[in-house]
Write an enzyme that holds these catalytic residues in place. Structure first.
Site, PDB file in Angstrom:
ATOM      1  N   TRP A 153       0.837  -1.212   0.000  1.00  0.00           N
ATOM      2  CA  TRP A 153       0.000   0.000   0.000  1.00  0.00           C
ATOM      3  C   TRP A 153       0.863   1.249   0.000  1.00  0.00           C
ATOM      4  CZ3 TRP A 153      -0.920  -4.323   2.983  1.00  0.00           C
ATOM      5  CH2 TRP A 153      -2.097  -5.034   2.682  1.00  0.00           C
ATOM      6  N   HIS A 189      -6.878   1.776   2.465  1.00  0.00           N
ATOM      7  CA  HIS A 189      -7.963   0.833   2.240  1.00  0.00           C
ATOM      8  C   HIS A 189      -9.040   1.057   3.307  1.00  0.00           C
ATOM      9  CE1 HIS A 189      -5.308  -2.283   4.632  1.00  0.00           C
ATOM     10  NE2 HIS A 189      -5.402  -1.135   5.236  1.00  0.00           N
ATOM     11  N   ARG A 215      -4.081   6.061  -2.687  1.00  0.00           N
ATOM     12  CA  ARG A 215      -2.792   5.373  -2.907  1.00  0.00           C
ATOM     13  C   ARG A 215      -1.847   6.299  -3.648  1.00  0.00           C
ATOM     14  NH1 ARG A 215      -4.173  -0.597  -3.185  1.00  0.00           N
ATOM     15  NH2 ARG A 215      -5.593  -0.706  -1.395  1.00  0.00           N
ATOM     16  N   GLN A 229     -13.676   1.816  -2.148  1.00  0.00           N
ATOM     17  CA  GLN A 229     -13.756   0.402  -1.783  1.00  0.00           C
ATOM     18  C   GLN A 229     -15.010   0.148  -0.978  1.00  0.00           C
ATOM     19  OE1 GLN A 229     -10.203  -0.655   0.453  1.00  0.00           O
ATOM     20  NE2 GLN A 229      -9.228  -1.437  -1.401  1.00  0.00           N
ATOM     21  N   VAL A 272      -5.483 -11.563   6.960  1.00  0.00           N
ATOM     22  CA  VAL A 272      -6.364 -12.725   6.795  1.00  0.00           C
ATOM     23  C   VAL A 272      -5.539 -14.001   6.703  1.00  0.00           C
ATOM     24  CG1 VAL A 272      -8.358 -11.599   5.740  1.00  0.00           C
ATOM     25  CG2 VAL A 272      -6.419 -12.270   4.308  1.00  0.00           C
ATOM     26  N   ALA A 314     -13.493 -11.468   5.960  1.00  0.00           N
ATOM     27  CA  ALA A 314     -13.417 -10.061   5.556  1.00  0.00           C
ATOM     28  C   ALA A 314     -13.168 -10.015   4.065  1.00  0.00           C
ATOM     29  CB  ALA A 314     -12.287  -9.359   6.301  1.00  0.00           C
TER      30      ALA A 314
END
Ligand code: PHE
Length: 346
Positions: A153, A189, A215, A229, A272, A314
């Site tokens: 990112w 994000h 970004r 998003q 995740v 998620a």
């Protein structure tokens, strides 16, 4: 009676020929004037007439008065319109210019579609701040400082004075908040809302978080320095990948129509485990459409949840990407061009 006929012809003709308001008012006085109006005189004389004559002349005279008044009013309105046209150059009979009525931007429309679909599946919609702390955007999501995963990112960091004003605002908004001068950035994000939400709520729950993200990148047809998003998070005692696949199937079928094909690919995001990416089949090609996975135990810990008691999934999807696929848009930059030729098409 003959007088009356004569008067009728004269009066109506005079009104018809009249060319200006002043003249028209003179005619009104001449025929209908209270004192000496020609028709008024006849009406006054009715009382002295023999009954037979009165019966004929009375109604005719009254009818003429009504007719004449109407003719005068109509002509007067006409003359007024004309005089405006000539004196002011304003023609109030001309058709007007249409006022343009705006509509929602395509991205807003698509966001609304996405919200509605998730709301129908009992998800709540929440939003969060665009200027974020390093803690929520990175650390709490298992992306430590100096870890190469941060390079996923590219980040806009805020300058010290910008940080101070934003921190001060936060401070006055919430007295409880202990704000030191934390390092701020434009969120890269919507995932920071995962921990922010979990800190304040108890599971089970399911939420989506639509929002703008930033970004630090070079722009091209598929990259913008800011875009939108929608984050998703569902947590409970035994929420599992099968639940996730069910929700995704529902979502994509409602958005793109029945028969849409999905493909799940293993992938990596620090927050995740396992991590995956979803592709959809569109016009014979597989297109990557979102990142997702099962919430990492470290993320639960950052939110002071016990990872042994809970599971969750998620996901994060790019709204532009969805809009580009659904509406056949070749370049992401069009969304922010402000070009009406583009905007008006949707
Ligand atoms: N936040 C990730 C991104 O912006 C997407 C993501 C969200 C991945 C949630 C996994 C789970 O790239």
């Amino acid at each position: 009676m003959a007088n009356l006929e004569q008067l009728k012809k004269q009066a109506l003709e005079a009104v018809k020929q009249s060319k200006d308001i002043k003249n028209l008012e003179e005619l009104r006085v001449r025929f209908l004037g209270r004192e000496k109006g020609e028709l008024t005189k006849i009406l006054r004389s009715l009382g002295a007439m023999p009954l037979e004559e009165k019966k004929k002349v009375g109604p005719a005279a009254n009818a003429l008065r009504a007719e004449l008044e109407q003719a005068l009013d109509k002509k007067s309105a006409e003359l007024r319109v004309n005089s405006l046209k000539f004196e002011v150059g304003l023609d109030i009979t001309m058709p007007g210019t249409k006022v343009g009525v705006g509509h929602l931007h395509l991205l807003t429309q698509v966001e609304k579609q996405v919200r509605e679909i998730f709301k129908a599946m009992n998800f709540s919609v929440i939003t969060g701040p665009e200027a974020e702390t390093e803690k929520y955007n990175f650390d709490a999501l298992n992306i430590p400082k100096d870890h190469p995963a941060r390079d996923m990112w590219d980040t806009f960091w805020l300058r010290q004075n910008e940080q101070l004003t934003i921190n001060k605002k936060l401070l006055t908004e919430s007295k409880k908040l202990k704000v030191k001068s934390e390092k701020l950035l434009m969120r890269t994000h919507t995932s920071p809302m995962q921990v922010r939400f979990m800190e304040k709520h108890k599971p089970p729950f399911q939420i989506i978080v639509p929002g703008r993200v930033f970004r630090f990148e070079a722009t091209d047809a598929s990259h913008e320095i800011n875009f939108y998003q929608v984050e998703g998070l569902m947590v409970g005692r035994d929420v599992n990948l099968a639940n996730f696949k069910f929700v995704m199937n529902e979502f994509f079928q409602r958005l793109f129509g029945k028969g849409i094909k999905l493909r799940y690919r293993p992938s990596y995001f620090p927050f995740v485990e396992p991590g995956l990416e979803i592709d959809i089949e569109w016009k014979g090609k597989w297109l990557e459409i979102m990142g997702a996975g099962m919430v990492h135990p470290r993320v639960f810990e950052a939110a002071h949840y016990n990872p042994r008691d809970l599971q969750g999934f998620a996901f994060g999807l790019g709204l532009e990407r969805i809009a580009m696929i659904k509406y056949n848009i070749p370049d992401i930059r069009l969304f922010y061009s402000g070009d009406l030729r583009f905007i008006k098409q949707f």
